[in-house]
Design a protein around this motif. Structure first.
Motif, PDB file in Angstrom:
ATOM      1  N   ASN A 253       0.804  -1.237   0.000  1.00  0.00           N
ATOM      2  CA  ASN A 253       0.000   0.000   0.000  1.00  0.00           C
ATOM      3  C   ASN A 253       0.833   1.281   0.000  1.00  0.00           C
ATOM      4  O   ASN A 253       0.280   2.377   0.070  1.00  0.00           O
ATOM      5  CB  ASN A 253      -0.920   0.027   1.232  1.00  0.00           C
ATOM      6  CG  ASN A 253      -2.150  -0.828   1.021  1.00  0.00           C
ATOM      7  OD1 ASN A 253      -2.269  -1.514   0.003  1.00  0.00           O
ATOM      8  ND2 ASN A 253      -3.074  -0.802   1.970  1.00  0.00           N
ATOM      9  N   ASN A 255       2.706   4.436  -1.374  1.00  0.00           N
ATOM     10  CA  ASN A 255       2.513   5.156  -2.637  1.00  0.00           C
ATOM     11  C   ASN A 255       3.869   5.349  -3.337  1.00  0.00           C
ATOM     12  O   ASN A 255       4.888   4.821  -2.879  1.00  0.00           O
ATOM     13  CB  ASN A 255       1.742   6.457  -2.433  1.00  0.00           C
ATOM     14  CG  ASN A 255       2.471   7.425  -1.522  1.00  0.00           C
ATOM     15  OD1 ASN A 255       3.685   7.303  -1.331  1.00  0.00           O
ATOM     16  ND2 ASN A 255       1.749   8.383  -0.961  1.00  0.00           N
ATOM     17  N   LYS A 256       3.890   6.123  -4.406  1.00  0.00           N
ATOM     18  CA  LYS A 256       5.111   6.221  -5.240  1.00  0.00           C
ATOM     19  C   LYS A 256       6.321   6.723  -4.469  1.00  0.00           C
ATOM     20  O   LYS A 256       7.455   6.399  -4.806  1.00  0.00           O
ATOM     21  CB  LYS A 256       4.839   7.138  -6.439  1.00  0.00           C
ATOM     22  CG  LYS A 256       3.898   6.497  -7.455  1.00  0.00           C
ATOM     23  CD  LYS A 256       3.460   7.505  -8.497  1.00  0.00           C
ATOM     24  CE  LYS A 256       2.346   6.894  -9.354  1.00  0.00           C
ATOM     25  NZ  LYS A 256       1.653   7.907 -10.142  1.00  0.00           N
ATOM     26  N   TRP A 263      -5.220   5.771   2.118  1.00  0.00           N
ATOM     27  CA  TRP A 263      -5.416   4.555   1.341  1.00  0.00           C
ATOM     28  C   TRP A 263      -4.218   4.386   0.408  1.00  0.00           C
ATOM     29  O   TRP A 263      -3.321   5.223   0.366  1.00  0.00           O
ATOM     30  CB  TRP A 263      -6.725   4.624   0.544  1.00  0.00           C
ATOM     31  CG  TRP A 263      -7.925   4.706   1.435  1.00  0.00           C
ATOM     32  CD1 TRP A 263      -8.525   5.842   1.883  1.00  0.00           C
ATOM     33  CD2 TRP A 263      -8.658   3.623   2.021  1.00  0.00           C
ATOM     34  NE1 TRP A 263      -9.592   5.551   2.702  1.00  0.00           N
ATOM     35  CE2 TRP A 263      -9.703   4.187   2.802  1.00  0.00           C
ATOM     36  CE3 TRP A 263      -8.540   2.226   1.957  1.00  0.00           C
ATOM     37  CZ2 TRP A 263     -10.611   3.418   3.517  1.00  0.00           C
ATOM     38  CZ3 TRP A 263      -9.454   1.456   2.660  1.00  0.00           C
ATOM     39  CH2 TRP A 263     -10.476   2.044   3.440  1.00  0.00           C
ATOM     40  N   LYS A 264      -4.239   3.324  -0.388  1.00  0.00           N
ATOM     41  CA  LYS A 264      -3.089   2.976  -1.227  1.00  0.00           C
ATOM     42  C   LYS A 264      -2.644   4.105  -2.148  1.00  0.00           C
ATOM     43  O   LYS A 264      -1.462   4.396  -2.285  1.00  0.00           O
ATOM     44  CB  LYS A 264      -3.411   1.724  -2.048  1.00  0.00           C
ATOM     45  CG  LYS A 264      -2.209   1.190  -2.806  1.00  0.00           C
ATOM     46  CD  LYS A 264      -2.519  -0.105  -3.517  1.00  0.00           C
ATOM     47  CE  LYS A 264      -1.282  -0.621  -4.230  1.00  0.00           C
ATOM     48  NZ  LYS A 264      -1.520  -1.884  -4.928  1.00  0.00           N
ATOM     49  N   GLU A 265      -3.598   4.764  -2.788  1.00  0.00           N
ATOM     50  CA  GLU A 265      -3.245   5.794  -3.782  1.00  0.00           C
ATOM     51  C   GLU A 265      -3.275   7.215  -3.192  1.00  0.00           C
ATOM     52  O   GLU A 265      -3.132   8.188  -3.921  1.00  0.00           O
ATOM     53  CB  GLU A 265      -4.224   5.735  -4.979  1.00  0.00           C
ATOM     54  CG  GLU A 265      -4.241   4.390  -5.711  1.00  0.00           C
ATOM     55  CD  GLU A 265      -2.860   3.998  -6.243  1.00  0.00           C
ATOM     56  OE1 GLU A 265      -2.092   4.902  -6.642  1.00  0.00           O
ATOM     57  OE2 GLU A 265      -2.561   2.791  -6.251  1.00  0.00           O
ATOM     58  N   SER A 266      -3.495   7.338  -1.878  1.00  0.00           N
ATOM     59  CA  SER A 266      -3.635   8.682  -1.280  1.00  0.00           C
ATOM     60  C   SER A 266      -2.294   9.393  -1.186  1.00  0.00           C
ATOM     61  O   SER A 266      -1.247   8.752  -1.104  1.00  0.00           O
ATOM     62  CB  SER A 266      -4.220   8.569   0.131  1.00  0.00           C
ATOM     63  OG  SER A 266      -5.460   7.922   0.093  1.00  0.00           O
TER      64      SER A 266
END
Length: 637
Positions: A253, A255-256, A263-266
């Protein structure tokens, strides 16, 4: 000058004075501490029984004085702007140093260069539900001192609806409890082994249905807490697969940037990343591999630090770096956080905790201003500004204080126990409010509980007196009539959390209307909630009855910023009024069906924001027949 504390005004009466040969009589009297004027009346009679009378006034006076003007009471969470006044009756300009204290804690110190008078506005927040001691004083370089100390009663908001006691019996002890038999059944509830409470909470966290990063990290923390409890109880811990699954999920989870958001993309969140890293640190301590590389993260967070101007984010980022073991100039960055225009209590506590973690000087002396006790005597820390905020709440503030005191160089065991009991007390709905709170509280209090619990067994609780029973199995629950006096003896084993109650202070009562209805308003206008200081105000209570009633009490609370003006207003059906400092109670022997209006004449005196407790109507001898309105908030400008 002096410190004046006694402000009770009583008349003096000297009926047996005789004049001397010069026609003079004298006596000594001790006046109260008010700096004011008293009217005096003299009546005399000579040997021929001729009489005469005259009046004059005596004025209490100081050439240079400090006076404190405050309301007669506050309701908890009220904010009032009291007044500190300095009067100079000398011909010269003077330099004075003015100080204002609440409960011996200095709120401010100011220098005044003045000719005649100076007024300081003193902000007071009612953080307690007992009383506050306010002191306003002046000093001069030549040693001159003058001031006033006044006690300010603080009442609780809402209405009394239940009476009871809560006891954390954490050592062998006997307590005596007394009850009012007229209030009916007494309800008892006893729970032993706080580890069972914690275990119940852990399972609640583990059963949570969502998987945001905060909740996954909270689950991980909860599992390691459960592992400790199992070790103490000699039970086999069989949830390794679950731990590994949660670690994998958190790694997935990121991110970049390699950090965590909600959340995962937050976007990255510093407090969630910190929460995850704390969970990962626990995992590593327990021998689990997390794949997290602290060195990779340090660079990113140092860069984040340099570009961070939001105080909250700055403090979380610093704690992340401390968690990562980064070697940076913490003192310089903490000083930057301290330069913020205004710091909340939460930010102040975070700064002190960071200072403590970094081996810098930290302050505990400011905690007194925010120290609060619950109705059960448990301890929490609040600035009275709590909203529904996850990161800035009474619980989070109290957790920060708990860590500060736990890691202090001197022992604070009594306060830590009271805070631990506060956390248990606020599980009002059976659980704490959210998984983040649960994880934080479990992490904080479990080590102390484990230390106390080691090798202990279940306690024995003996109730004797008007009810007798020996309790060895918990939880224990009982309701019984006819109880006035009992003693509870606790021996051995884990702490016992014991509650006995009959009826509670409802701080946010709902509007209740049955056979009666009561509503209050200012100047007979439903919309007025802002008053102006100096104005005369009419507070009107309207009582509506479906049927005629006997021995009716109407309770009309007043805002703390107002005082009574004219006390001559009366409804034709009332037989008596009692003016208390915080409310008027009106008694009617017979009140016919229909609508009745009762006025209370007030003057708005002190600016601030005030609770207005609910107006109530009840039958004096059958108080279960009652009605009340809701809490209101009143502002005086």
């Amino acid at each position: 000058g002096t410190m004046r504390e006694n402000f009770s005004d009583y008349a003096f009466w000297q009926p047996q004075l005789l004049t001397d040969k010069n026609g003079k009589a004298s006596f000594e009297v001790t006046f109260p501490d008010d700096i004011t004027r008293w009217d005096t009346h003299y009546m005399a009679m000579n040997g021929n029984k001729q009489t005469g009378q005259t009046s004059s006034s005596i004025r209490s006076y100081l050439p240079l004085s400090a006076q404190l003007a405050i309301p007669r009471f506050l309701i908890q969470t009220d904010t009032v702007y009291a007044l500190g006044k300095v009067f100079n009756y000398t011909a010269d300009s003077v330099e004075v140093n003015a100080r204002f204290l609440i409960d011996d804690a200095e709120i401010f110190e100011k220098q005044h260069s003045m000719k005649q008078s100076e007024i300081d506005t003193l902000k007071v927040i009612a953080y307690t539900n007992d009383s506050l001691h306010l002191t306003y004083s002046i000093t001069r370089d030549d040693g001159y001192f003058d001031g006033e100390q006044r006690m300010l009663a603080v009442y609780e908001p809402g209405m009394e609806e239940t009476v009871g006691t809560f006891h954390a019996l954490d050592r062998d002890t006997i307590i005596q409890l007394g009850f009012d038999e007229a209030l009916g059944e007494v309800h008892f509830f006893a729970r032993a082994d706080v580890l069972n409470v914690i275990e119940e909470e852990i399972n609640h966290v583990l059963d949570f249905r969502y998987y945001c990063n905060e909740q996954i990290a909270s689950r991980l923390k909860a599992l390691f807490a459960l592992k400790l409890i199992y070790e103490l109880k000699g039970k086999e811990f069989d949830r390794e697969r679950e731990i590994n699954r949660l670690i994998t999920r958190l790694n997935r989870n990121r991110n970049k940037s390699g950090m965590w958001g909600w959340w995962k993309e937050s976007p990255v969140s510093s407090w969630i990343s910190l929460h995850v890293m704390e969970a990962f640190a626990l995992a590593e301590d327990n021998g689990y591999k997390t794949e997290f590389q602290p060195d990779d993260a340090v660079q990113r967070w140092v860069w984040e630090l340099e570009n961070q101007h939001n105080t909250n984010q700055l403090l979380y980022t610093l704690k992340v770096l401390k968690q990562l073991g980064a070697t940076i100039d913490y003192a310089r960055y903490i000083a930057r956080a301290e330069q913020a225009d205004t710091l909340t209590l939460n930010q102040h506590l975070r700064i002190q905790r960071l200072r403590q973690m970094c081996g810098l000087d930290y302050r505990l002396d400011t905690l007194t201003d925010y120290r609060n006790e619950t109705l059960f005597g448990n301890l929490f820390y609040s600035d009275g500004e709590e909203e529904n905020s996850l990161l800035n709440s009474d619980i989070q503030n109290t957790l920060l204080v708990y860590h500060l005191l736990s890691n202090d160089t001197i022992s604070h065991s009594e306060d830590l126990k009271k805070m631990c009991n506060y956390f248990l007390e606020v599980r009002r709905n059976g659980f704490w409010r959210n998984t983040y709170e649960s994880a934080g509280i479990i992490e904080a209090i479990l080590p102390a509980i484990l230390e106390e619990s080691e090798g202990e067994v279940l306690p024995v609780l003996t109730i004797s007196g008007d009810y007798e029973q020996t309790i060895t199995e918990f939880p224990f629950e009982l309701s019984a009539d006819g109880i006035q006096d009992i003693s509870i003896e606790r021996k051995g084993g884990f702490p016992v959390y014991f509650t006995a109650y009959q009826t509670f202070r409802n701080r946010e009562p709902e509007f209740v209307s049955s056979e009666f209805k009561v509503e209050s308003r200012f100047n007979n206008n439903d919309t007025i909630s802002v008053l102006k200081a100096g104005e005369d105000i009419k507070l009107t209570a309207t009582v509506t009855l479906d049927k005629a009633a006997e021995y009716v009490m109407i309770i009309v609370p007043i805002p703390a910023g107002c005082s009574y003006s004219d006390k001559s207003s009366h409804n034709r059906f009332e037989v008596h009024r009692e003016y208390f400092r915080n409310e008027v109670v009106i008694f009617c022997e017979n009140l016919p069906a229909g609508e009745h209006v009762f006025d209370v004449d007030l003057i708005a005196r002190y600016a601030g924001s005030f609770n207005l407790n609910p107006a109530q109507v009840k039958l004096m001898y059958f108080p279960t027949f009652n009605a009340n309105e809701r809490m209101k908030r009143v502002t005086i400008q």
